[in-house]
Design a protein around this motif. Sequence first.
Motif, PDB file in Angstrom:
ATOM      1  N   UNK A  59      48.222  48.140  55.907  1.00  0.00           N
ATOM      2  CA  UNK A  59      47.171  47.409  56.624  1.00  0.00           C
ATOM      3  C   UNK A  59      45.858  47.477  55.854  1.00  0.00           C
ATOM      4  N   UNK A  60      45.580  48.646  55.274  1.00  0.00           N
ATOM      5  CA  UNK A  60      44.333  48.819  54.529  1.00  0.00           C
ATOM      6  C   UNK A  60      44.324  47.938  53.280  1.00  0.00           C
ATOM      7  N   UNK A  66      27.961  48.488  50.897  1.00  0.00           N
ATOM      8  CA  UNK A  66      28.533  48.852  52.195  1.00  0.00           C
ATOM      9  C   UNK A  66      29.957  48.316  52.245  1.00  0.00           C
ATOM     10  N   UNK A  67      30.918  49.190  52.473  1.00  0.00           N
ATOM     11  CA  UNK A  67      32.312  48.765  52.469  1.00  0.00           C
ATOM     12  C   UNK A  67      32.701  47.909  53.681  1.00  0.00           C
ATOM     13  N   UNK A  68      31.958  48.045  54.764  1.00  0.00           N
ATOM     14  CA  UNK A  68      32.289  47.320  56.001  1.00  0.00           C
ATOM     15  C   UNK A  68      33.747  47.555  56.401  1.00  0.00           C
ATOM     16  N   UNK A 109      46.346  56.944  51.986  1.00  0.00           N
ATOM     17  CA  UNK A 109      45.873  57.659  53.178  1.00  0.00           C
ATOM     18  C   UNK A 109      47.051  58.097  54.027  1.00  0.00           C
ATOM     19  N   UNK A 110      47.822  57.133  54.425  1.00  0.00           N
ATOM     20  CA  UNK A 110      48.973  57.399  55.290  1.00  0.00           C
ATOM     21  C   UNK A 110      49.887  56.184  55.243  1.00  0.00           C
ATOM     22  N   UNK A 165      37.853  54.089  59.735  1.00  0.00           N
ATOM     23  CA  UNK A 165      36.645  54.919  59.733  1.00  0.00           C
ATOM     24  C   UNK A 165      36.976  56.400  59.930  1.00  0.00           C
ATOM     25  N   UNK A 166      38.045  56.680  60.629  1.00  0.00           N
ATOM     26  CA  UNK A 166      38.428  58.079  60.849  1.00  0.00           C
ATOM     27  C   UNK A 166      38.731  58.772  59.520  1.00  0.00           C
ATOM     28  N   UNK A 167      39.325  58.048  58.582  1.00  0.00           N
ATOM     29  CA  UNK A 167      39.700  58.633  57.298  1.00  0.00           C
ATOM     30  C   UNK A 167      38.538  58.663  56.315  1.00  0.00           C
TER      31      UNK A 167
END
Length: 265
Positions: A136-137, A58-60, A129-130, A66-68
């Motif tokens: 931040x990710x 589980x990536x948590x 992603x963006x 979560x949107x991506x």
Amino acid sequence: MKFWQSSHVFQHPWSTVTQAFWRKYPNDYQSSVYGTDVIERYVDADGKLHSKRLIISDWNIPSFMKFFFGETRGYAVEYSIVDPVEQTLTLRSQNINAVSMFSMREEICYKSVGETTQLNHQAEFLFSVSRIVDEAAENWLVGTITEAARKGLMAMESISIKVEEEMRPALTAIDDIISNETIRSARKSIDSSITDAEKFIDSRRRKVYRLSINDAEKFIDSSITDAEKFIDSSITDAEKFIDSSIEYIDSSVDSLTQESSVKFT
């Protein structure tokens, strides 16, 4: 792209740590790992064990990601090589889902150093992603892998101690048999018996000269028979003791094997 690395020294021999590695999941410290599945395993011509496993966890992921991602369950493939000669366990892994948004590669090595085991762990990861969320990710992932590594060390330490506790009765029994004073005494007794028998036969031979030929032949045959019986009896007693000791070791190993997944070969 971010890079991360760490190292650690286990105060356990390599053989113990590698057993702990194969028994690592599930554990009480990393509930996010659902399990592992072996995809392929073989031993090459050099005696190295190659394994390919699927790791499910589980990536948590935080709410802003979560949107991506949508799916929060992660899948990674792990390739490992165990070299029993060099006493190294090396592995590398990479995620196989959500690869269009991010990639994460890990390389880990467990190497024997005397009676300890050196762990080197490094990783690199890239989000695409963006521009708004990538930095931040990646920062989130640095914190996540740091915490996962900390818990992983706790799990490995706990399992290594358990492995040693499970192996201790059999190892103690083997040490007792190898160093047992009774076996040494039995060997000395056999050697002494053979020496005494040889002296006995020699003394009888000297008496032969005072006997007739017929009496001498009977006397020699009788003496040799008595000496052989004496030696056979001493050897039989020693063999019985050694056999009973081996049976004790086998029963101890069988008991340990039934209570745990440790295999003795």
